[in-house]
Write a protein that holds these residues in place. Sequence first.
Motif, mmCIF file in Angstrom:
data_model
loop_
_atom_site.group_PDB
_atom_site.id
_atom_site.type_symbol
_atom_site.label_atom_id
_atom_site.label_comp_id
_atom_site.label_asym_id
_atom_site.label_seq_id
_atom_site.Cartn_x
_atom_site.Cartn_y
_atom_site.Cartn_z
ATOM 1 N N MET A 1 -2.734 -11.071 -5.746
ATOM 2 C CA MET A 1 -2.766 -10.772 -6.761
ATOM 3 C C MET A 1 -1.426 -9.915 -7.304
ATOM 4 O O MET A 1 -0.865 -9.419 -6.474
ATOM 5 N N LYS A 2 -0.949 -10.179 -8.629
ATOM 6 C CA LYS A 2 0.515 -9.795 -9.042
ATOM 7 C C LYS A 2 0.183 -8.755 -10.134
ATOM 8 O O LYS A 2 -0.655 -9.004 -10.880
ATOM 9 N N VAL A 3 0.702 -7.678 -10.085
ATOM 10 C CA VAL A 3 0.530 -6.566 -11.062
ATOM 11 C C VAL A 3 1.876 -6.077 -11.616
ATOM 12 O O VAL A 3 2.682 -6.085 -10.965
ATOM 13 N N CYS A 31 -2.508 -0.506 -4.436
ATOM 14 C CA CYS A 31 -1.777 -1.941 -4.765
ATOM 15 C C CYS A 31 -0.820 -2.304 -3.565
ATOM 16 O O CYS A 31 -1.194 -3.529 -2.924
ATOM 17 N N GLU A 32 -0.130 -1.443 -2.887
ATOM 18 C CA GLU A 32 0.509 -1.541 -1.636
ATOM 19 C C GLU A 32 -0.279 -1.719 -0.632
ATOM 20 O O GLU A 32 -0.318 -2.617 0.251
ATOM 21 N N ASN A 34 -3.405 -3.214 -0.613
ATOM 22 C CA ASN A 34 -3.745 -4.380 -0.843
ATOM 23 C C ASN A 34 -3.008 -5.620 -0.843
ATOM 24 O O ASN A 34 -3.735 -6.651 -1.140
ATOM 25 N N GLU A 36 -0.757 -6.225 -2.927
ATOM 26 C CA GLU A 36 -0.579 -6.891 -4.267
ATOM 27 C C GLU A 36 0.946 -6.931 -4.556
ATOM 28 O O GLU A 36 1.642 -6.220 -3.885
ATOM 29 N N ILE A 38 3.683 -6.030 -6.632
ATOM 30 C CA ILE A 38 3.984 -5.038 -7.450
ATOM 31 C C ILE A 38 5.409 -5.554 -8.320
ATOM 32 O O ILE A 38 6.519 -5.664 -7.748
ATOM 33 N N TYR A 76 10.112 -3.431 -4.625
ATOM 34 C CA TYR A 76 9.287 -4.235 -5.426
ATOM 35 C C TYR A 76 9.819 -5.430 -6.063
ATOM 36 O O TYR A 76 11.281 -5.621 -6.117
ATOM 37 N N ASN A 118 -1.315 -10.793 -13.115
ATOM 38 C CA ASN A 118 -2.834 -10.876 -13.117
ATOM 39 C C ASN A 118 -3.118 -9.676 -14.055
ATOM 40 O O ASN A 118 -4.150 -9.754 -14.960
#
Length: 144
Positions: A1-3, A31-32, A34, A36, A38, A76, A118
């Motif tokens: 996933m991208k946030v 987030c880190e 998981n 993901e 960032i 990031y 996402n």
Amino acid sequence: MKVLFDTSVLLPALDVKHTQHEACYKLLKNCEANAEVIVLNTHLMAELFNNLTKQPRLAITVAEINLTVHRLADRYVNVELNMTDYLAAIDRCTSLGLRGGVVYDALHFQAAIKAKVNVLYTGNLRDFERLKTEEITFGIKSPY
């Protein structure tokens, strides 16, 4: 996933004295953990530096803030906003009949579009929700 994190989330994550620090820091660390992706953007870096350097309660120097901003950029994924992106953000505001400072949120929004995220995380849900149009597929969420 991208946030994508906007300034209203990343700033409190970094400032332990901010009222929303715990929620934003927890989101960043989750987030880190998981793995993901960032995403930060060029506009955010200037906003972050501006806001961190005008915080009188922070016990760190401008040089330390500078170093923090550089470390974030290295850690990031960065999305660079160019003139086309700035004009797209202005066009979005114009087409939606929005004026004034919302254009700065529209720059984060444009970065989210460009990066194909996402989720866009913000503390300003209302401002970002009004930028959303039918073709936008990413979610807009707040950690608090």
